[in-house]
Design a protein around this motif. Structure first.
Motif, PDB file in Angstrom:
ATOM      1  N   THR A 137      -9.543  -1.731  -1.516  1.00  0.00           N
ATOM      2  CA  THR A 137      -9.059  -0.460  -2.063  1.00  0.00           C
ATOM      3  C   THR A 137     -10.208   0.334  -2.693  1.00  0.00           C
TER       4      THR A 137
ATOM      5  N   LEU B  21      -6.312   5.885   2.776  1.00  0.00           N
ATOM      6  CA  LEU B  21      -4.972   6.054   3.333  1.00  0.00           C
ATOM      7  C   LEU B  21      -4.629   7.535   3.457  1.00  0.00           C
TER       8      LEU B  21
ATOM      9  N   ILE C 129      -1.418   2.606   9.603  1.00  0.00           N
ATOM     10  CA  ILE C 129      -2.852   2.918   9.514  1.00  0.00           C
ATOM     11  C   ILE C 129      -3.606   2.366  10.730  1.00  0.00           C
TER      12      ILE C 129
ATOM     13  N   VAL D 164       2.921   0.376   6.036  1.00  0.00           N
ATOM     14  CA  VAL D 164       1.760   1.267   5.971  1.00  0.00           C
ATOM     15  C   VAL D 164       0.585   0.661   6.730  1.00  0.00           C
TER      16      VAL D 164
ATOM     17  N   HIS E  76       4.098   9.439   3.554  1.00  0.00           N
ATOM     18  CA  HIS E  76       3.183   8.779   2.607  1.00  0.00           C
ATOM     19  C   HIS E  76       2.002   9.672   2.213  1.00  0.00           C
TER      20      HIS E  76
ATOM     21  N   GLN F 151       0.814  -1.226   0.000  1.00  0.00           N
ATOM     22  CA  GLN F 151       0.000   0.000   0.000  1.00  0.00           C
ATOM     23  C   GLN F 151       0.840   1.265   0.000  1.00  0.00           C
ATOM     24  N   SER F 152       1.944   1.244  -0.731  1.00  0.00           N
ATOM     25  CA  SER F 152       2.792   2.433  -0.797  1.00  0.00           C
ATOM     26  C   SER F 152       3.288   2.633  -2.220  1.00  0.00           C
TER      27      SER F 152
END
Ligand SMILES: [Fe+2]
Length: 442
Positions: free
Chosen positions: A138, A314, A275, A271, A305, A67-68
């Motif tokens: 997502t 995010l 989160i 990440v 990020h 997720q980056s």
């Protein structure tokens, strides 16, 4: 020339350079579905099996789970390798590679369309199914709950007795509010594999959403010993779920202990862990239990990020972290990045960033700055569509709770009171946390 074609233990045809490469493919499926730390082995195996498309594509998928932006950049080389050795491979493998290429370019909907098509012909491809589950997240897992469930129902006959499959099915039931079926599928999975962490996760979701706090505490304490041996992402996430039960009881000591021992700072570069930490710290802020020292450490890792704009879910949380810790300029910058993302000409911009993403990230900045009236005004027009920002039902409850707080703090107390019952409609009884929150409307 004869094709170097093999059949995996689960009956799928693969194009591979050697039996060892087939074994790497089989292991990845086991490790991904079981959420074990060994899933990362695929990255070293990708250096070894450079001619096997699925090994390369699975390595790319492993990178995308980060997720980056870094992870997305790192996936590119593997996908190039996968594409290069694809000629001669099956339709399933070609479609999988194509789907992950879209995923890598943030075209989540395009990726989903292809993977869903893939499992029509190949219902036993559980890596494709698991990748879909992540893509539903997502694109808003709660928002896509029905679509997720229909997909899993379609795969049930081919995978019914697989503990990892049942964990996904149970979660799809949970996200669509079918709590009885969710529990049955999770328990069926746990009867096969008591340590299946994704089935623990389904139970965490359904128990918190239905307000069964005591059972939640009991079950999470029973399951927790399994998690430290799992992939770090699910360890942190299930620990986050555990903390929510203590939070409902306003047991600050236990909440804090889980935050500091199980959630934050075991793998601070991840990440997912950032989160989970932000989502708990934000809830603690709203409960009057600010943990400023942890915020400083989390922001140091998570702040960079902000503005990557993979999904609003995010970016919103990174932006809140920045604003809440006084980095107003950086928070404004992140909002500007979200606006730029929304101006692009793709499906994610059109369907997510424009209609909800920009308002959402801007509201997160306002929340962090303590501008409740502005946060509430930004959420007002999109409140029904909040699940489109990404994340699950329990994850998005954070934003619903934040909206409630913004309404209460900006003097719209009747609105706040009305809204509170919509946050968790299946909750059967009020908890000490509910009382604490509702007191803000008096
Ligand atoms: Fe969750």
């Amino acid at each position: 020339m004869s094709m170097p074609e093999f059949v995996t233990q689960r009956g799928l045809i693969v194009w591979a350079e050697s039996p060892e490469a087939v074994s790497a493919i089989e292991q990845f499926e086991v490790n991904l579905l079981g959420l074990t730390p060994r899933a990362a082995d695929i990255l070293t195996q990708a250096n070894e099996f450079t001619e096997t498309p699925l090994v390369q594509a699975y390595a790319a998928l492993a990178m995308l789970y980060s997720q980056s932006q870094n992870g997305h950049a790192g996936a590119e080389g593997y996908l190039r390798a996968a594409r290069r050795c694809l000629p001669g491979a099956s339709k399933r493998e070609a479609l999988f590679v194509e789907a992950i290429e879209h995923f890598q370019r943030n075209a989540f909907h395009e990726a989903l369309d292809r993977l869903e098509r893939l499992t029509v012909d190949e219902p036993r491809d559980l890596v494709a199914a698991k990748a879909c589950e992540f893509l539903y997240y997502t694109c808003g897992q709660h928002f896509n709950g029905e679509r997720f469930l229909w997909h899993m129902m379609r795969l049930r006959a081919a995978n019914g007795a697989h503990a990892g499959f049942l964990s996904m099915l149970s979660f799809a039931y949970e996200l669509t509010g079918r709590y009885g079926q969710a529990r049955a599928a999770a328990e069926q999975s746990l009867a096969l594999e008591p340590g299946q962490p994704w089935s623990h996760h389904t139970l965490a979701h359904l128990l918190i959403r239905t307000g069964q706090v005591e059972e939640g505490v009991r079950e999470m304490e029973r399951f927790a010993p399994y998690w430290s041996a799992c992939d770090r992402g699910i360890h942190a996430h299930n620990a986050w779920h555990r903390s929510l039960f203590y939070l409902e009881k306003t047991d600050w000591a236990q909440t804090n202990r889980v935050l500091r021992e199980d959630i934050w700072e075991l793998s601070p570069e991840l990440v997912g862990e950032q989160i989970d930490a932000i989502a708990l710290l934000w809830r603690m802020d709203m409960a009057g239990q600010a943990q400023d020292d942890v915020w400083v450490d989390v922001l140091a890792k998570a702040g960079p990020h902000a503005g990557e704009c993979l999904i609003p879910f995010l970016d919103g949380q990174f932006t809140y972290a920045l604003a809440r810790c006084g980095q107003t300029d950086a928070a404004d910058e992140a909002v500007a990045r979200a606006r730029e993302r929304a101006a692009r000409k793709d499906r994610e911009a059109r369907e997510i960033w424009q209609p909800v993403g920009v308002n959402f990230v801007a509201a997160c900045a306002a929340w962090g700055q303590g501008d409740a009236a502005r946060a509430a005004a930004l959420i007002d027009p999109i409140v029904e569509r909040l699940p489109m920002v990404g994340g699950s039902d329990a994850q998005d409850d954070l934003f619903r709770l934040a909206y409630f707080n913004a309404l209460a703090e900006s003097g719209r107390k009747a609105d706040a009171r009305r809204y509170y019952d919509l946050i968790a409609p299946a909750k059967t009884q009020r908890t000490p946390l509910d009382e604490l929150m509702l007191a803000k409307c008096n």
